[in-house]
Write an enzyme that holds these catalytic residues in place. Sequence first.
Site, mmCIF file in Angstrom:
data_model
loop_
_atom_site.group_PDB
_atom_site.id
_atom_site.type_symbol
_atom_site.label_atom_id
_atom_site.label_comp_id
_atom_site.label_asym_id
_atom_site.label_seq_id
_atom_site.Cartn_x
_atom_site.Cartn_y
_atom_site.Cartn_z
ATOM 1 N N GLU A 192 0.510 -0.894 -0.342
ATOM 2 C CA GLU A 192 0.305 -0.210 0.200
ATOM 3 C C GLU A 192 1.246 1.286 -0.099
ATOM 4 O O GLU A 192 0.592 2.125 0.539
ATOM 5 C CB GLU A 192 -0.566 0.232 1.195
ATOM 6 C CG GLU A 192 -1.648 -1.110 1.488
ATOM 7 C CD GLU A 192 -2.967 -0.366 2.209
ATOM 8 O OE1 GLU A 192 -2.495 -0.528 2.981
ATOM 9 O OE2 GLU A 192 -4.097 -0.853 1.663
ATOM 10 N N GLU A 261 -6.912 -7.254 -0.486
ATOM 11 C CA GLU A 261 -7.221 -7.718 1.065
ATOM 12 C C GLU A 261 -8.750 -7.029 0.946
ATOM 13 O O GLU A 261 -9.243 -6.023 0.821
ATOM 14 C CB GLU A 261 -6.618 -6.632 1.734
ATOM 15 C CG GLU A 261 -4.899 -6.726 2.180
ATOM 16 C CD GLU A 261 -4.763 -5.508 2.857
ATOM 17 O OE1 GLU A 261 -5.051 -5.088 4.094
ATOM 18 O OE2 GLU A 261 -2.899 -5.649 3.066
HETATM 19 C C1 GAL Z 1 -3.853 -2.256 5.309
HETATM 20 C C2 GAL Z 1 -2.887 -2.920 5.086
HETATM 21 C C3 GAL Z 1 -3.103 -3.972 6.239
HETATM 22 C C4 GAL Z 1 -3.589 -4.645 7.373
HETATM 23 C C5 GAL Z 1 -5.255 -3.856 7.331
HETATM 24 C C6 GAL Z 1 -5.886 -3.437 8.650
HETATM 25 O O1 GAL Z 1 -4.153 -1.210 5.085
HETATM 26 O O2 GAL Z 1 -2.220 -3.487 3.905
HETATM 27 O O3 GAL Z 1 -1.599 -4.551 6.594
HETATM 28 O O4 GAL Z 1 -3.050 -2.543 7.918
HETATM 29 O O5 GAL Z 1 -5.057 -2.471 6.321
HETATM 30 O O6 GAL Z 1 -6.176 -4.317 8.799
#
Ligand code: GAL
Length: 706
Positions: A192, A261
């Site tokens: 990110e 994600e």
């Molecule tokens: C995203 C990040 C993850 C985790 C998630 C929140 O932005 O890539 O590593 O932090 O947010 O749980």
Amino acid sequence: MMIAEKMVRGRKVEILILLQLLVSAMVATVAYGANVTYDHRALVVDGKRRVLISGSIHYPRSTPEMWPDLVQKSKDGGLDVIETYVFWNVHEPEKNQYNFEGRYDLVKFVKLVAEAGLYVHLRIGPYVCAEWNYGGFPLWLHFIPGIKFRTDNEPFRAEMQRFTAKIVDMMKQEKLYSSQGGPIILSQIENEYGNIDSAYGLAGKNYMKWSASMAVSLDTGVPWVMCQQADAPDPIINTCNGFYCDQFTPNSNKKPKMWTENWSGWFSSFGEPLPYRPVEDLAFAVARFFQRGGTFQNYYMYHGGTNFGRSTGGPFITTSYDYDAPIDEYGLLRQPKWGHLRDLHKAIKLCEDALVATDPTITSLGSNLEASVYKTASGSCAAFLANIGTHSDATVAFNGNTYHLPAWSVSILPDCKNVVFNTAKINSATESETFARQSLKPDADSSGDLGSQWSYIKEPVGISKAGAFVKPGLLEQINTTADKSDYLWYSLSMDIKGDEPFLDDGSKSVLHIESLGHVLHVFINGELAGSATGKPRVSLAIPISLVPGKNTIALLSVTVGLQNYGAFFDLTGAGITGPVILKNGNSGSTIDLSSKQWTYQVGLKGEDTGLSTGDSSEWVSESPLPTKQPLIWYKTTFDAPAGSDPVAIDFTGAGKGMAWVNGESIGRFWPTNIARDSGCTDSCDYRGSYRSNKCLKNCGKPSQSL
Ligand code: GAL
């Protein structure tokens, strides 16, 4: 054994055991040897475009004993891929000293996933965010002269490349890449960065491009991704992270639409209610993604697990990383989440041939109503019908039939005719497994008693161990402790003469302290005078009593997990950076103590003398045990419950501290940190866009007690 600040030791410290039997059966192994590429529709594995369902399980957040069962439950839930980050700071705690043992046995984890016949997405980072201490970076990195993290900086690039190459080489040596016959079909570099790169200006852009080409040069034989990096250079695939990714498009029509994600819930923080995400909405988000052309989707997290030891990021992120994931912190199925998603995955898989064949043809069936149709050359057809309205159910006409669509739902028609699944209709089991309790109370008389012999040692207040040092002024904490401990003592002795204003009425002297956090305890002449917690600052003003002659002000500053997110997150400080000012309310006199000669002690005495492993001859057994004491260690022994079911300890009744079992830290506890008592609901309306604070539970209760 427990260490606690202000700990009110439990009348109710209990050990909990799960009664259900956990079955862990390994299923047939799949052969790999696949060549992995991609085109505009999908990842192409051995010449075949694939629809892939993935889930995140971070290996250090569970024990190796749990891994086979977690992987099997993932497979049973319809996953094709297990995704994990690689956690640099656990693998290289000191520069060039590596640890790949136990919970850090990455190779073993990847091999177990392979044995179950699943693929792996290895997100090396090595910046990972992940609510992990310092975003996954080892602290020693911070002390390399001239280093600047995550930007075009030679010392940083050298270390990042060295570690990334080390992991890639390790995987290659074990033949774990798909190109070598292993399960790894995908890898990620950085994480990110696009969300924050503007803060690094042109140097940030250069670093991003360097990361991409460095990764590609490692020649893994499988594609690399960058998540949330709209300008990821070819051949790196830019992927989406978020609660919804149906509107996402990759930056080239040669790249597939991938979601790295999909947040299945959210992480929790001490002092906050627990976020949860209704499965109807999660399923809706997934179905919408596949409806609009996506072919790879990963649940972050599928099993969240536990932030053992001091691994949690922060500050204030809980030891639990349960995440409201389909498999809960202890490895138990969370229902109906797990089952409903399994049913969803089956429905999507029935559409796979059509899904990968073409882009969808998307048509409107009315306001907020949408149909997508996928067709193969040979005429097979799959359709997704969506009602993205948040209030009204609808009846739509499609292909000569009518269909009922609840608000905020998607129906899946693998033959363009029959609905096999609707995201809002749950048909799977709703009951989750639960824990049974057995007491660890010292005074328990029930036959379920597991242990009773408690003993304690008091931790000295203030400077007590060799290695303490004196420095003028107030030191930033992380630079001073190098994060070897949560604890840093700041101590000052001062002489108050009989005629000084601070004595004319002790109660009117006030000590003002400014700290960057995270927790502060103030001891005056050995007695606790006040405490505070906060971020990004702690301000405390407390009335204190001084005596004529020598007085000692001992300030204990405590970190609760280091920052893991944001531009320049690594430079976020902690500890008492001041000012520290003594004021007299009546006379208005002040003394600024900030630049005095302070004495420092990194860590607690007990941490050095091995209390955390239980070796000490100084344990005192006494009944009743002292309670409501600041800074005290407690120990007990008990027979482990029989079997291999998950076991948790309930810390209700304890204050704040850290707990070890057989010498291994199971993490911080803080059950006195209670979530606010309003704003929660157990029946959150799943309809409408989800956000991390939309659905909260556990108001008025400890954020974590197990
Ligand atoms: C995203 C990040 C993850 C985790 C998630 C929140 O932005 O890539 O590593 O932090 O947010 O749980």
